[in-house]
Design a protein around this motif. Structure first.
Motif, short mmCIF file in Angstrom:
data_model
loop_
_atom_site.label_atom_id
_atom_site.label_comp_id
_atom_site.label_asym_id
_atom_site.label_seq_id
_atom_site.Cartn_x
_atom_site.Cartn_y
_atom_site.Cartn_z
N TYR A 1 0.79 -1.14 0.10
CA TYR A 1 -0.09 0.03 -0.22
C TYR A 1 1.02 1.17 0.05
N PRO B 1 -0.69 -7.81 -0.67
CA PRO B 1 -0.82 -8.24 0.53
C PRO B 1 -0.27 -9.54 1.11
N ARG C 1 2.72 -10.31 3.74
CA ARG C 1 2.56 -11.27 4.86
C ARG C 1 3.74 -12.27 4.99
N GLU D 1 -2.23 -8.29 10.63
CA GLU D 1 -3.43 -7.98 9.79
C GLU D 1 -4.12 -6.84 9.79
N THR D 2 -4.05 -6.28 11.31
CA THR D 2 -4.54 -5.06 11.60
C THR D 2 -3.78 -3.80 10.96
N LEU E 1 -2.07 -4.14 7.97
CA LEU E 1 -2.50 -4.22 6.53
C LEU E 1 -3.93 -3.53 6.17
N ALA E 2 -4.98 -4.03 7.27
CA ALA E 2 -6.28 -3.26 6.85
C ALA E 2 -6.08 -1.93 7.06
N TYR E 3 -5.36 -1.18 8.17
CA TYR E 3 -5.26 -0.06 8.30
C TYR E 3 -4.58 0.37 7.02
N ALA F 1 -4.52 -0.32 3.92
CA ALA F 1 -5.81 -0.62 3.02
C ALA F 1 -6.58 0.62 2.76
N SER F 2 -7.17 0.96 4.38
CA SER F 2 -8.29 2.10 4.32
C SER F 2 -7.63 3.55 4.19
#
Length: 266
Positions: A141, A207, A211, A223-224, A226-228, A230-231
Motif C-alpha cells: 500500500y 498483501p 505477509r 493483519e490490523t 494491513l487493513a489500516y 488499505a483503508s
C-alpha cells in the motif's frame, strides 16, 4: 524530585532525557537492558518497584502486559505524575491494546497524561536496511496516506508536560499527535531520493507478499496494520494538533527528519 524515563535505549527516551537534563531536572533512566544505555541506567523489569523508588514523575512506554504491576508499584512509591506514550490507534476502540493500557495506567491516583502519536518518521530506519541490502524499499500500500511524526516532537511534548508537572492542565488529557502534513509512502520515498540522491526502487507489495516479508510475532497485529494501510489509500490523514498545543510551534517536516539523519540512505 526525580523523573524516571523508561525505554532508555529508544530515540524518544534519549531526547526526553536530554531535554529534562538541560532544564536542570534530576533524571533516572531505566531500561530492560540498562548496560546498553550507560553506567547510570537502572533495570526496568516485570517488577518496576526498584526503578520507581524515590520517583515523583514518570515517562512510560505503553505495555498492556506490565501495566497492572506498574500501577501498583507507582502507587506504593508515591508517584505524582505519569506521561504515557500511547498511540493514535487508542482512539479506534476499546479493544486496541493501547486503549487497554491507557485504562489501566489511568486507574492510578497519580495524574496521567496520554501522548497519542501516529506513525513515526523513524520507521524509515527499517526502510534503509532494505535499501542498503537490495536497492529497493518494499512495502504494501505505497499509496496509503499517513502524517508521520518526528520523534523529537514527541520528546519535546513529553518534556513540556513533565516540566509543567501535575495540576497544570494536562491531568487526564490525551494529546493526539501527527506530523504537519499527510503524504503517501510513495511520496516519502521520492523525497528521500530528492534529498539524498539515492536511486531507490519502490516496490508495492501485494498483501500476500507483505505477509511473507513482514516478520511479526503477532499475526493479528500484522493483519490490523494491513487493513489500516488499505483503508488509508486515497484518504489523507487528518492532521492532529498535539505538537502545536504542547510546544507552541509546528511539527518538524519529513524533509527535516531526513536532514537530521544524514547517511541513512547512503
Amino acid at each position: 524530585m526525580t523523573i524516571l524515563v523508561t525505554g532508555g535505549r529508544g530515540a524518544i527516551a534519549r531526547a526526553i532525557t536530554a531535554g529534562l537534563t538541560a532544564a536542570g531536572r534530576d533524571v533516572r533512566v531505566a531500561s530492560r537492558e540498562p548496560s546498553a544505555v550507560g553506567p547510570s541506567a537502572v533495570t526496568y523489569s516485570d517488577d518496576p518497584a526498584p526503578a520507581l523508588r524515590g520517583i515523583s514523575q514518570v515517562f512510560l512506554y505503553s505495555d498492556p502486559s506490565s501495566a497492572p504491576s506498574f500501577v501498583a508499584a507507582a502507587e506504593a512509591a508515591g508517584v505524582k505524575q505519569v506521561v504515557l506514550l500511547s498511540s493514535l490507534s487508542s482512539q479506534g476502540g476499546p479493544e486496541d491494546p493501547h486503549a487497554t493500557t491507557e485504562r489501566v495506567i489511568g486507574s492510578g491516583s497519580y495524574a496521567t497524561t496520554y501522548l497519542r502519536p501516529g506513525a513515526f518518521m523513524s520507521n524509515a530506519r527499517f526502510w534503509s536496511h532494505q535499501f542498503r541490502a537490495t536497492g529497493q524499499i518494499r512495502l504494501p500500500y505505497l499509496d496509503a496516506e499517513e502524517a508521520p511524526i518526528h520523534e523529537q516532537d514527541i520528546a519535546d511534548a513529553a518534556v513540556r508536560v513533565l516540566l509543567d508537572g501535575p495540576g497544570h492542565g494536562h491531568d487526564g488529557r490525551g494529546y493526539p499527535m501527527t506530523g504537519p502534513s499527510s503524504m503517501t509512502r510513495r511520496h516519502q520515498i521520492a523525497q528521500i531520493t530528492e534529498v539524498t540522491g539515492a536511486a531507490i526502487e519502490a516496490v508495492d507489495l501485494t498483501p500476500d507478499q507483505a505477509r511473507a516479508e513482514m516478520p511479526m510475532r503477532d499475526a493479528g497485529q500484522r493483519e490490523t496494520l494491513l487493513a489500516y494501510w488499505a483503508s488509508r489509500v486515497g484518504t489523507p490523514q487528518p492532521i492532529e494538533t498535539g505538537v502545536e498545543l504542547l510546544t507552541a510551534r509546528s511539527g518538524r517536516t519529513w524533509i527535516t527528519w531526513l536532514t537530521d539523519n544524514p547517511g541513512l540512505f547512503a
